[in-house]
Motif scaffolding. Structure first.
Motif, PDB file in Angstrom:
ATOM      1  N   LEU A  61       0.780  -1.361   0.044  1.00  0.00           N
ATOM      2  CA  LEU A  61      -0.187  -0.037  -0.151  1.00  0.00           C
ATOM      3  C   LEU A  61       1.024   1.326  -0.069  1.00  0.00           C
ATOM      4  CD1 LEU A  61      -2.627  -1.045   2.426  1.00  0.00           C
ATOM      5  CD2 LEU A  61      -3.359  -0.467   0.189  1.00  0.00           C
ATOM      6  N   PHE A  62       2.003   1.135   0.746  1.00  0.00           N
ATOM      7  CA  PHE A  62       2.334   2.720   0.909  1.00  0.00           C
ATOM      8  C   PHE A  62       3.964   2.598   0.653  1.00  0.00           C
ATOM      9  CE2 PHE A  62      -0.480   1.966   4.601  1.00  0.00           C
ATOM     10  CZ  PHE A  62      -1.558   2.923   4.066  1.00  0.00           C
ATOM     11  N   GLY A  63       4.789   1.408   0.173  1.00  0.00           N
ATOM     12  CA  GLY A  63       6.018   1.420  -0.057  1.00  0.00           C
ATOM     13  C   GLY A  63       6.958   1.476   1.012  1.00  0.00           C
ATOM     14  N   PHE A  64       6.747   1.194   2.045  1.00  0.00           N
ATOM     15  CA  PHE A  64       7.861   0.987   3.162  1.00  0.00           C
ATOM     16  C   PHE A  64       8.872   0.275   2.568  1.00  0.00           C
ATOM     17  CE2 PHE A  64       4.012   1.542   6.099  1.00  0.00           C
ATOM     18  CZ  PHE A  64       4.556   2.623   6.935  1.00  0.00           C
ATOM     19  N   ASP A  65      10.267   0.726   3.280  1.00  0.00           N
ATOM     20  CA  ASP A  65      11.603   0.141   2.675  1.00  0.00           C
ATOM     21  C   ASP A  65      11.855  -1.036   3.511  1.00  0.00           C
ATOM     22  OD1 ASP A  65      12.531   2.011   0.912  1.00  0.00           O
ATOM     23  OD2 ASP A  65      11.904   3.399   2.730  1.00  0.00           O
ATOM     24  N   ALA A  66      10.925  -1.575   4.711  1.00  0.00           N
ATOM     25  CA  ALA A  66      11.434  -3.090   5.241  1.00  0.00           C
ATOM     26  C   ALA A  66       9.928  -3.288   5.830  1.00  0.00           C
ATOM     27  CB  ALA A  66      12.177  -2.671   6.478  1.00  0.00           C
ATOM     28  N   ALA A  67       9.707  -4.634   5.804  1.00  0.00           N
ATOM     29  CA  ALA A  67       8.494  -5.352   6.428  1.00  0.00           C
ATOM     30  C   ALA A  67       9.145  -5.961   7.861  1.00  0.00           C
ATOM     31  CB  ALA A  67       7.970  -6.472   5.435  1.00  0.00           C
ATOM     32  N   ILE A  68       7.940  -5.889   8.728  1.00  0.00           N
ATOM     33  CA  ILE A  68       8.255  -6.659  10.002  1.00  0.00           C
ATOM     34  C   ILE A  68       7.347  -7.570  10.218  1.00  0.00           C
ATOM     35  CG2 ILE A  68       6.948  -4.973  11.585  1.00  0.00           C
ATOM     36  CD1 ILE A  68       9.160  -5.358  13.723  1.00  0.00           C
ATOM     37  N   LEU A  69       7.965  -8.792  10.530  1.00  0.00           N
ATOM     38  CA  LEU A  69       7.043 -10.121  10.678  1.00  0.00           C
ATOM     39  C   LEU A  69       5.906  -9.831  11.590  1.00  0.00           C
ATOM     40  CD1 LEU A  69       6.943 -13.039  10.855  1.00  0.00           C
ATOM     41  CD2 LEU A  69       8.144 -12.908  12.804  1.00  0.00           C
ATOM     42  N   PHE A  70       4.471 -10.205  11.267  1.00  0.00           N
ATOM     43  CA  PHE A  70       3.545  -9.985  11.831  1.00  0.00           C
ATOM     44  C   PHE A  70       3.376 -11.015  13.044  1.00  0.00           C
ATOM     45  CE2 PHE A  70      -0.757 -10.445  13.262  1.00  0.00           C
ATOM     46  CZ  PHE A  70      -1.309  -9.198  13.924  1.00  0.00           C
ATOM     47  N   SER A  71       3.611 -10.672  14.276  1.00  0.00           N
ATOM     48  CA  SER A  71       3.503 -11.798  15.300  1.00  0.00           C
ATOM     49  C   SER A  71       3.138 -10.922  16.628  1.00  0.00           C
ATOM     50  CB  SER A  71       4.678 -12.634  15.328  1.00  0.00           C
ATOM     51  OG  SER A  71       4.452 -13.545  16.429  1.00  0.00           O
ATOM     52  N   ASP A  72       3.563 -11.310  17.755  1.00  0.00           N
ATOM     53  CA  ASP A  72       3.463 -10.417  19.159  1.00  0.00           C
ATOM     54  C   ASP A  72       4.674 -11.002  20.005  1.00  0.00           C
ATOM     55  OD1 ASP A  72       1.120  -9.108  20.675  1.00  0.00           O
ATOM     56  OD2 ASP A  72       2.075 -10.358  22.080  1.00  0.00           O
TER      57      ASP A  72
END
Length: 341
Positions: A61-72
């Motif tokens: 959607l936004f073009g962030f330069d890194a993804a962070i794992l979805f978890s907790d």
């Protein structure tokens, strides 16, 4: 692959300032809400295809330069033989807080590949599809301990500090087990393909520097030393509300120090010394008008100019009420204004 984020973590010059946001995959996004409406939060964390989908959403959607794992951060604590539940309005709850040696003895140090295979599978799925680096993460031991001792969130952390001061041996026994679990968990994320790691110390700012030095820092240093022995990927340490601890956090061993908004970014750069810096706009500043938000971003980019490496981020997690269009404005502004510098 766009590796601008990794370059900045390592202190290399970049064509523009990379940006990602803590909790960038989350409740502010209608796309996330659509997925979340079908499953509970823990089910979402434990279903690799869905966790990968929501991890992707803010990148696409936004073009962030890194993804962070979805978890907790509490997923590995559940694997230590604890009963974890998430309640709307109350957050995470541990039904049986750890407040005596028997409770510590009943904790296990789990094999992350056996007890949390869904996390590793999510990482593998994301690595096969992402065009930006993937950040794995864990809670830092002190922050995790507060949840186990208090039974959930707290305002004054009475039980945690009382154990530290009145039963230090018990406290350190608990921290040793949490640290062993966290170290194994992060090493497993590296083996699965994480390209950077962040440790979140969300509650460490409640500690006086002398107590941080005794009761929290050694455990962070231990985990980072373990990671250094098996990988050279960038390591990020975020001590929330920890500006008074910066002289100590610089000794943790991380490549990158994250800062909250309570410290001007220029001062954070000065205190961080030979570390890359990540942060630190107030999440609620995303509610500013476009002109004021862009002016604030421009000022921050100028203040951070002398950093060894700089990653633009929020000073804490994005709030659910944030309009998605404001996120787009911020990401576009960081890219455009930093490229012009």
């Amino acid at each position: 692959m766009n590796d601008t984020f990794l370059q900045a973590c390592r202190g290399s010059r970049t064509a523009y300032t990379p940006v990602w946001f803590m909790r960038q995959a989350g409740r502010y996004l209608p796309e996330y809400q659509k997925v979340r409406g079908k499953v509970s939060f823990l089910e979402l964390c434990k279903t690799p295809e869905l966790a990968a989908e929501v991890t992707h959403q803010p990148i696409d959607l936004f073009g962030f330069d890194a993804a962070i794992l979805f978890s907790d951060i509490l997923i590995p604590m559940e694997a230590m033989n604890l009963d974890l539940a998430f309640h709307e309005g109350k957050g995470p709850i541990f039904a049986n807080p750890i407040r005596d040696q028997r409770g510590v003895d009943e904790l296990i140090v789990p094999d992350p590949d056996e007890t949390m295979p869904f996390v590793m599978e999510t990482i593998r799925l994301l690595r096969s599809s992402l065009q930006v680096p993937l950040i794995g993460f864990a809670g830092a031991p002190f922050t995790l301990a507060t949840y186990l001792i208090e039974g959930g969130s707290s305002k004054v952390f009475l039980n945690t500090k009382r154990m530290m001061f009145q039963a230090p041996e018990l406290y350190h026994n608990l921290m040793a087990k949490i640290t062993a679990c966290t170290s194994k968990y992060l090493q497993a994320q590296v083996r699965a393909g994480a390209q950077a790691l962040q440790m979140f110390d969300s509650w460490v700012g409640i500690l006086a520097p002398e107590d941080y030095k005794e009761f929290a820092l050694p455990y962070v240093q231990s985990i980072i030393a373990d990671l250094r022995a098996m990988t050279d990927i960038p390591l990020i340490y975020f001590a929330n509300n920890g500006s008074t601890l910066t002289d100590l956090t610089t000794t943790a061993g991380a490549d990158v120090l994250g800062f909250d908004w309570r410290l001007p970014i220029g001062e954070a750069v000065r205190r961080a010394g030979n570390h890359a810096v990540q942060g630190n706009i107030d999440p609620i500043a995303l509610f500013l008008s476009q002109a004021k938000l862009e002016a604030r971003i421009q000022s921050m980019l100028e203040e951070a100019r002398d950093a060894k490496g700089y990653i633009f981020n929020l000073g804490h997690g994005i709030l659910p009420q944030t309009p998605p269009e404001q996120v787009r404005i911020a990401v576009d502004a960081v890219h455009r204004l930093s490229a012009q510098a």
